[in-house]
Design a protein around this motif. Sequence first.
Motif, mmCIF file in Angstrom:
data_model
loop_
_atom_site.group_PDB
_atom_site.id
_atom_site.type_symbol
_atom_site.label_atom_id
_atom_site.label_comp_id
_atom_site.label_asym_id
_atom_site.label_seq_id
_atom_site.Cartn_x
_atom_site.Cartn_y
_atom_site.Cartn_z
ATOM 1 N N ILE A 123 0.857 -1.185 0.000
ATOM 2 C CA ILE A 123 0.000 0.000 0.000
ATOM 3 C C ILE A 123 0.894 1.236 0.000
ATOM 4 C CG2 ILE A 123 -1.725 1.289 1.305
ATOM 5 C CD1 ILE A 123 -2.735 -1.350 2.392
ATOM 6 N N HIS A 124 0.562 2.206 -0.842
ATOM 7 C CA HIS A 124 1.372 3.413 -0.889
ATOM 8 C C HIS A 124 1.321 4.105 0.474
ATOM 9 C CE1 HIS A 124 2.946 7.326 -2.084
ATOM 10 N NE2 HIS A 124 3.389 6.721 -3.180
ATOM 11 N N PRO A 125 2.447 4.579 0.961
ATOM 12 C CA PRO A 125 2.467 5.171 2.314
ATOM 13 C C PRO A 125 1.533 6.368 2.458
ATOM 14 C CG PRO A 125 4.556 5.534 1.155
ATOM 15 C CD PRO A 125 3.795 4.518 0.373
ATOM 16 N N ILE A 126 1.324 7.138 1.381
ATOM 17 C CA ILE A 126 0.394 8.269 1.459
ATOM 18 C C ILE A 126 -1.022 7.750 1.698
ATOM 19 C CG2 ILE A 126 -0.704 10.108 0.141
ATOM 20 C CD1 ILE A 126 2.013 10.896 1.065
ATOM 21 N N THR A 127 -1.408 6.722 0.961
ATOM 22 C CA THR A 127 -2.741 6.136 1.126
ATOM 23 C C THR A 127 -2.909 5.567 2.530
ATOM 24 O OG1 THR A 127 -2.793 5.557 -1.225
ATOM 25 C CG2 THR A 127 -4.341 4.421 0.221
ATOM 26 N N ALA A 128 -1.884 4.856 3.001
ATOM 27 C CA ALA A 128 -1.969 4.250 4.330
ATOM 28 C C ALA A 128 -2.089 5.313 5.415
ATOM 29 C CB ALA A 128 -0.737 3.383 4.571
ATOM 30 N N LEU A 129 -1.303 6.386 5.292
ATOM 31 C CA LEU A 129 -1.344 7.443 6.303
ATOM 32 C C LEU A 129 -2.673 8.185 6.262
ATOM 33 C CD1 LEU A 129 0.003 9.060 8.520
ATOM 34 C CD2 LEU A 129 1.101 10.466 6.770
ATOM 35 N N MET A 130 -3.184 8.439 5.066
ATOM 36 C CA MET A 130 -4.463 9.139 4.958
ATOM 37 C C MET A 130 -5.585 8.326 5.603
ATOM 38 S SD MET A 130 -6.127 10.868 1.523
ATOM 39 C CE MET A 130 -4.539 11.504 1.055
ATOM 40 N N ASP A 131 -5.556 7.012 5.370
ATOM 41 C CA ASP A 131 -6.563 6.154 6.013
ATOM 42 C C ASP A 131 -6.435 6.210 7.536
ATOM 43 O OD1 ASP A 131 -7.533 5.415 3.563
ATOM 44 O OD2 ASP A 131 -6.460 3.508 3.481
ATOM 45 N N GLN A 132 -5.203 6.244 8.020
ATOM 46 C CA GLN A 132 -4.979 6.294 9.465
ATOM 47 C C GLN A 132 -5.486 7.619 10.037
ATOM 48 O OE1 GLN A 132 -0.973 5.228 10.466
ATOM 49 N NE2 GLN A 132 -1.265 5.560 12.652
ATOM 50 N N MET A 133 -5.256 8.708 9.307
ATOM 51 C CA MET A 133 -5.742 10.019 9.754
ATOM 52 C C MET A 133 -7.270 10.042 9.809
ATOM 53 S SD MET A 133 -3.289 12.628 7.653
ATOM 54 C CE MET A 133 -1.788 13.299 8.387
ATOM 55 N N ASP A 357 8.128 3.328 -6.733
ATOM 56 C CA ASP A 357 9.022 2.216 -6.403
ATOM 57 C C ASP A 357 8.459 1.490 -5.182
ATOM 58 O OD1 ASP A 357 11.080 0.491 -5.679
ATOM 59 O OD2 ASP A 357 12.645 1.896 -6.262
ATOM 60 N N VAL A 358 8.095 0.214 -5.370
ATOM 61 C CA VAL A 358 7.470 -0.521 -4.277
ATOM 62 C C VAL A 358 8.429 -0.697 -3.108
ATOM 63 C CG1 VAL A 358 8.121 -2.811 -5.116
ATOM 64 C CG2 VAL A 358 6.015 -2.534 -3.788
ATOM 65 N N ARG A 359 9.721 -0.673 -3.375
ATOM 66 C CA ARG A 359 10.688 -0.802 -2.278
ATOM 67 C C ARG A 359 10.596 0.388 -1.326
ATOM 68 N NH1 ARG A 359 15.850 -1.548 -6.050
ATOM 69 N NH2 ARG A 359 14.743 0.236 -6.952
ATOM 70 N N TYR A 360 10.319 1.553 -1.880
ATOM 71 C CA TYR A 360 10.155 2.740 -1.034
ATOM 72 C C TYR A 360 8.920 2.594 -0.144
ATOM 73 C CZ TYR A 360 9.574 7.645 0.250
ATOM 74 O OH TYR A 360 9.434 8.818 0.947
ATOM 75 N N SER A 361 7.821 2.108 -0.739
ATOM 76 C CA SER A 361 6.599 1.916 0.046
ATOM 77 C C SER A 361 6.815 0.918 1.170
ATOM 78 C CB SER A 361 5.459 1.443 -0.877
ATOM 79 O OG SER A 361 5.149 2.425 -1.844
ATOM 80 N N SER A 363 9.660 0.217 2.624
ATOM 81 C CA SER A 363 10.568 0.760 3.638
ATOM 82 C C SER A 363 9.840 1.688 4.597
ATOM 83 C CB SER A 363 11.726 1.500 2.970
ATOM 84 O OG SER A 363 11.280 2.686 2.318
ATOM 85 N N LEU A 364 8.902 2.500 4.086
ATOM 86 C CA LEU A 364 8.164 3.403 4.972
ATOM 87 C C LEU A 364 7.149 2.646 5.803
ATOM 88 C CD1 LEU A 364 7.584 6.748 3.085
ATOM 89 C CD2 LEU A 364 9.475 6.001 4.490
ATOM 90 N N GLN A 365 6.586 1.578 5.256
ATOM 91 C CA GLN A 365 5.680 0.764 6.066
ATOM 92 C C GLN A 365 6.420 0.150 7.248
ATOM 93 O OE1 GLN A 365 3.948 -1.991 3.270
ATOM 94 N NE2 GLN A 365 2.182 -0.703 2.933
ATOM 95 N N GLY A 366 7.681 -0.216 7.012
ATOM 96 C CA GLY A 366 8.453 -0.799 8.085
ATOM 97 C C GLY A 366 8.797 0.202 9.176
ATOM 98 N N LEU A 367 8.849 1.508 8.779
ATOM 99 C CA LEU A 367 9.191 2.529 9.761
ATOM 100 C C LEU A 367 7.975 3.144 10.434
ATOM 101 C CD1 LEU A 367 11.975 4.447 7.795
ATOM 102 C CD2 LEU A 367 12.311 3.010 9.794
ATOM 103 N N ALA A 368 6.786 2.813 9.896
ATOM 104 C CA ALA A 368 5.574 3.459 10.418
ATOM 105 C C ALA A 368 5.401 3.173 11.908
ATOM 106 C CB ALA A 368 4.349 2.961 9.654
ATOM 107 N N ARG A 369 5.016 4.217 12.617
ATOM 108 C CA ARG A 369 4.844 4.049 14.064
ATOM 109 C C ARG A 369 3.500 3.391 14.331
ATOM 110 N NH1 ARG A 369 7.556 8.827 13.357
ATOM 111 N NH2 ARG A 369 9.414 9.092 14.589
#
Length: 369
Positions: A123-133, A357-361, A363-369
């Motif tokens: 999941i794109h980190p922007i989409t994931a964060l927006m859903d969380q917000m 780049d799916v690798r970027y997505s 990597s940010l998922q792994g860092l998500a708090r």
Amino acid sequence: MSGPNTSYDPVQVTPLDADHVEAAVAEALAAFAAATSLAELKAARLAHAGDKSPIALANREIGSLPPQARKDAGRRIGQARGQINAALKAREAEIAEVELANRLIDERVDVTLPVDLGPEGAIHPITALMDQMIDVFVAMGWEVAEGPEMEAEWLNFDALNFIPDHPARTMQDTLFVGEPDSGVVLRTHTSPVQARALLDRELPVYVVCPGKVYRADEYDATHLPVFHQIEGLVVDKGITLGDLRGTLDHFARAMFGDTRTRMRPNYFPFTEPSAEVDLQCFVCHGSSVGNPDQPCRTCRSEGWIEWGGCGVVNPRVLEACGVDSSVYSGFAFGMGVDRTLMFRNDAEDMRDMIEGDVRYSRSLQGLAR
């Protein structure tokens, strides 16, 4: 075929002879039994039960018999054909069952064997964060409001108290669809959704408005011409600036953990009073201020990080949307989702967010708090 007899003289028609018929039946049964596949059985059927088979030819000879002899011959041929068809049907069922069993064995898949899986997406980190917000506000009973990305200029500016010669209306900031006087723009913020909510919904209104926005910004590490915002709007009786402050503190803690907010006076056309929202640095919590021995890269040792804008809804905006400002009041706020992602995950370049780049997505998922 010989012609019919008009007198009752026995006529020997070989195909109708009882021994000949029995031999034809035996031949057919043997051919069916010898067939080991449906294809072979089909060939045997055509040879022994088809239009040119011995039994079919014998059936045609019945007409050559005297009327008194036809009944006997007809019964004999009928019984023979019934016996052949029954044997054919039974053998067909047997062969089909065997072929199915063999096919199931040949096509068997061992699901316990290891397999090479294709690369997993993310999941794109922007989409994931927006859903969380969004979840933060839905949990408080708010509704989600959305609107078109191609917006009427009146809703994007006029309804929000932007004066006609406001700098934001110029081509430097706003992307017009068609000619500048077309009255249609790519929305520069998600605030038009707030105006639509006031026009379309019954009061009170508690909505959160996520979405994509467009501006003629530079394309660099901290700016994108297409980015994402999330805004909140509350219009009800007795709403104060204190309600806004409590909402923002709750939102900040949900996003960044143990942190708090502060407000600095500012100006926005659609709120009065207006303020910039700062976050207490969620890394150093202000301990790096004036402490050169423990510098903080996140807040640059300032102790605070700018997050977004907010304020009490301007009465002019309420009146433009048909709300009685003497009865109702409200607050609004807006934050950049992309910038929030940078804060939460120490992302250094916003351009990485749109490279796909799916690798970027991952990597940010792994860092998500």
